[in-house]
Design an enzyme around this catalytic site. Structure first.
Site, PDB file in Angstrom:
ATOM      1  N   GLU A 292      -0.378   1.924  14.701  1.00  0.00           N
ATOM      2  CA  GLU A 292       0.473   2.487  13.666  1.00  0.00           C
ATOM      3  C   GLU A 292      -0.316   2.468  12.367  1.00  0.00           C
ATOM      4  OE1 GLU A 292       0.322  -0.719  14.155  1.00  0.00           O
ATOM      5  OE2 GLU A 292       0.197  -1.422  12.077  1.00  0.00           O
TER       6      GLU A 292
ATOM      7  N   LYS B  77      -9.226  -3.433   6.292  1.00  0.00           N
ATOM      8  CA  LYS B  77      -8.606  -3.143   7.589  1.00  0.00           C
ATOM      9  C   LYS B  77      -9.605  -3.127   8.740  1.00  0.00           C
ATOM     10  CE  LYS B  77      -4.290  -2.687   6.231  1.00  0.00           C
ATOM     11  NZ  LYS B  77      -3.201  -3.557   6.728  1.00  0.00           N
TER      12      LYS B  77
ATOM     13  N   SER C 275      -8.530  -5.450  -2.009  1.00  0.00           N
ATOM     14  CA  SER C 275      -8.433  -5.188  -0.569  1.00  0.00           C
ATOM     15  C   SER C 275      -8.971  -3.821  -0.175  1.00  0.00           C
ATOM     16  CB  SER C 275      -6.984  -5.344  -0.114  1.00  0.00           C
ATOM     17  OG  SER C 275      -6.134  -4.517  -0.882  1.00  0.00           O
TER      18      SER C 275
HETATM   19  C1  LIG Z   1      -6.160  -1.314   0.770  1.00  0.00           C
HETATM   20  C2  LIG Z   1      -4.967  -1.973   1.350  1.00  0.00           C
HETATM   21  N1  LIG Z   1      -4.610  -3.177   0.885  1.00  0.00           N
HETATM   22  C3  LIG Z   1      -3.526  -3.825   1.363  1.00  0.00           C
HETATM   23  C4  LIG Z   1      -2.741  -3.253   2.357  1.00  0.00           C
HETATM   24  C5  LIG Z   1      -1.541  -3.999   2.823  1.00  0.00           C
HETATM   25  O1  LIG Z   1      -1.690  -4.522   4.123  1.00  0.00           O
HETATM   26  P1  LIG Z   1      -1.841  -6.055   4.349  1.00  0.00           P
HETATM   27  O2  LIG Z   1      -0.713  -6.693   3.617  1.00  0.00           O
HETATM   28  O3  LIG Z   1      -1.724  -6.232   5.819  1.00  0.00           O
HETATM   29  O4  LIG Z   1      -3.157  -6.484   3.826  1.00  0.00           O
HETATM   30  C6  LIG Z   1      -3.078  -1.999   2.880  1.00  0.00           C
HETATM   31  C7  LIG Z   1      -2.272  -1.376   3.938  1.00  0.00           C
HETATM   32  O5  LIG Z   1      -2.504  -0.297   4.376  1.00  0.00           O
HETATM   33  C8  LIG Z   1      -4.226  -1.343   2.357  1.00  0.00           C
HETATM   34  O6  LIG Z   1      -4.603  -0.138   2.796  1.00  0.00           O
END
Ligand SMILES: Cc1ncc(COP(=O)(O)O)c(C=O)c1O
Length: 422
Positions: free
Chosen positions: A120, A98, A391
């Protein structure tokens, strides 16, 4: 953080649509702000005016910890009898991808002369990243977060407050991401001249989906170079979880022109793929797999909605995937067959969480655990060389995982009497 030539070309797709998806479905009052943002996006991000992108890259290196490693997962590779590599976005400062976007947008807000940022958050990771970036760049910051999410992601609420952000609870509806976005849009509509809205995913009206994608595309750009260096070739597939879709688009964007690389977006299958349209509830967040076209948060995209166009309440064990919409570019890539949407249910995601923790010594976010859960279900179709985007890290999810694990243990042995010491 290099940018390949093929990449530059796709970045110049300047209009606000992706096939039939995207656009700007917003009240008149927001149009001047979107035009101002579009101008700033073109000047600073695409043209690197005043060295904006150079400053962004330098800060992402020194403050954010980029580049992140592409790590061979030895024990997962052994388990699945193929080469599995992990893109370690959990190692970005703050514990998730993020920050790539939040730092970019807060810096852009400064270049645009804005006095304040708002955002948000669902899982709290985007709110945390925005609060960190705002403290780092000395910009006042307010975060909107649904009540349900505040309760299930408490550590992140503390982190945002520590970094000086104000956290505003949103009690409407199910108290999750959709309501938090509504409330942030409302704030923005009345304060637009001095405020920038740091949207947290590749969603919303143009130019947000492109802006966020471009800040996140460093994930795939790095991974593309790293896998060539380490494995001597491009991967057979790239796997990433999809909520709004920012880590997915970030991981996929550099690979989209590489037709031999398959791209898998793993959504939250929740507890079931059925939607109860009468009750207005979907026990999943599998928007790309099961959604239909409609408008949400300023863009035409795939949505979880009833036959008469009401958005239904989504569900996922992971707060960050619990969203009834998805980015318009991902909808387009699915519609054209370039990205394959798949889904993993809550249980399989929890298994993925435990597996990576046990086998590799990495505790992943529950969101990322969906991508890891998919490995167990369908490894053969992924080919011999696979990149999985981790992620984020899972510290924020420990409470949820403990509760869910206890629930599962009880369900597995409902008749066991608990010894109460008598
Ligand atoms: C660690 C992590 N991965 C994935 C996501 C999903 O978001 P996005 O689909 O925008 O990557 C989030 C959302 O808060 C997150 O904290």
């Amino acid at each position: 953080m290099s940018t390949g030539d093929h990449d530059r070309e796709t970045r110049r797709d300047a209009d606000g649509t992706f096939g039939e998806y995207g656009g700007q479905y917003v009240p008149e009052a927001l149009m001047p702000a979107l035009q101002e943002l579009e101008d700033a996006y073109e000047r600073y991000v695409l043209e690197n005016e005043d060295g904006f992108m150079d400053e962004f890259r330098e800060r992402m290196r020194d403050f954010g910890g980029r580049p992140t490693p592409l790590q061979r997962a030895d024990r997962l590779s052994e388990r699945y009898d193929r080469e599995i590599y992990l893109k370690r976005e959990d190692l970005v400062h703050g514990g998730a991808h993020k920050l790539n976007n939040a730092l970019g947008q807060v810096l852009l807000a400064k270049y645009m002369g804005k006095e304040r940022v708002i955002a948000e958050t669902g899982a709290g990771q985007h709110g945390t990243a925005t609060a960190m970036a705002a403290a780092h760049l000395d910009v006042p910051c307010e975060i909107y977060m649904g009540r349900t999410d505040i309760n299930r992601q408490r550590p992140n609420v503390y982190r945002m407050r520590m970094n000086g952000a104000e956290v505003n609870p949103v009690t409407a509806g199910s108290g999750t991401l959709k309501e938090a976005i509504n409330e942030t849009m409302r704030d923005w509509a009345t304060t637009v001249e001095r405020t920038h809205y740091v949207i947290g995913s590749v969603v919303g009206p143009h130019p947000f989906p492109k802006l966020v994608r471009d800040f996140q595309s460093v994930i795939g750009e790095e991974a593309r170079e790293q896998i060539r260096e380490k494995a001597g070739r491009l991967p057979d597939s790239v796997v990433a979880c999809a909520g709004g879709g920012s880590n997915t688009m970030g991981a996929f964007h550099a690979f989209v022109p590489d037709e031999n690389v398959d791209l898998y977006a793993v959504e939250a299958g929740g507890s079931s793929l059925e939607i109860d349209t009468d009750a207005g509830v979907a026990p999943n967040s599998a928007t790309l797999s099961t959604g239909t076209d409609g408008v949400l948060h300023g863009a035409m995209t795939k949505l979880l909605q009833s036959d008469d166009g009401q958005i239904v309440e989504s569900h996922s064990v992971s707060a960050g995937l619990d969203y009834a919409g998805v980015g318009p570019e991902l909808s387009h890539l699915v519609e054209t067959g370039r990205v394959t949407p798949v889904n993993v249910d809550d249980e399989a995601a929890l298994d993925g969480f435990h597996r990576l923790s046990n086998l590799e010594g990495i505790i992943p976010a529950l969101e990322s655990s969906h991508a890891l859960g998919y490995l167990e279900e369908q490894t053969d179709e992924l080919g011999d060389l696979v990149i999985v985007n981790v992620s984020g890290r899972g510290d924020k999810d420990l409470e949820t995982v403990l509760e869910e694990t206890e629930k599962r243990d009880l369900e597995a042995a409902p008749d066991v009497e608990v010894f109460d010491g008598e």
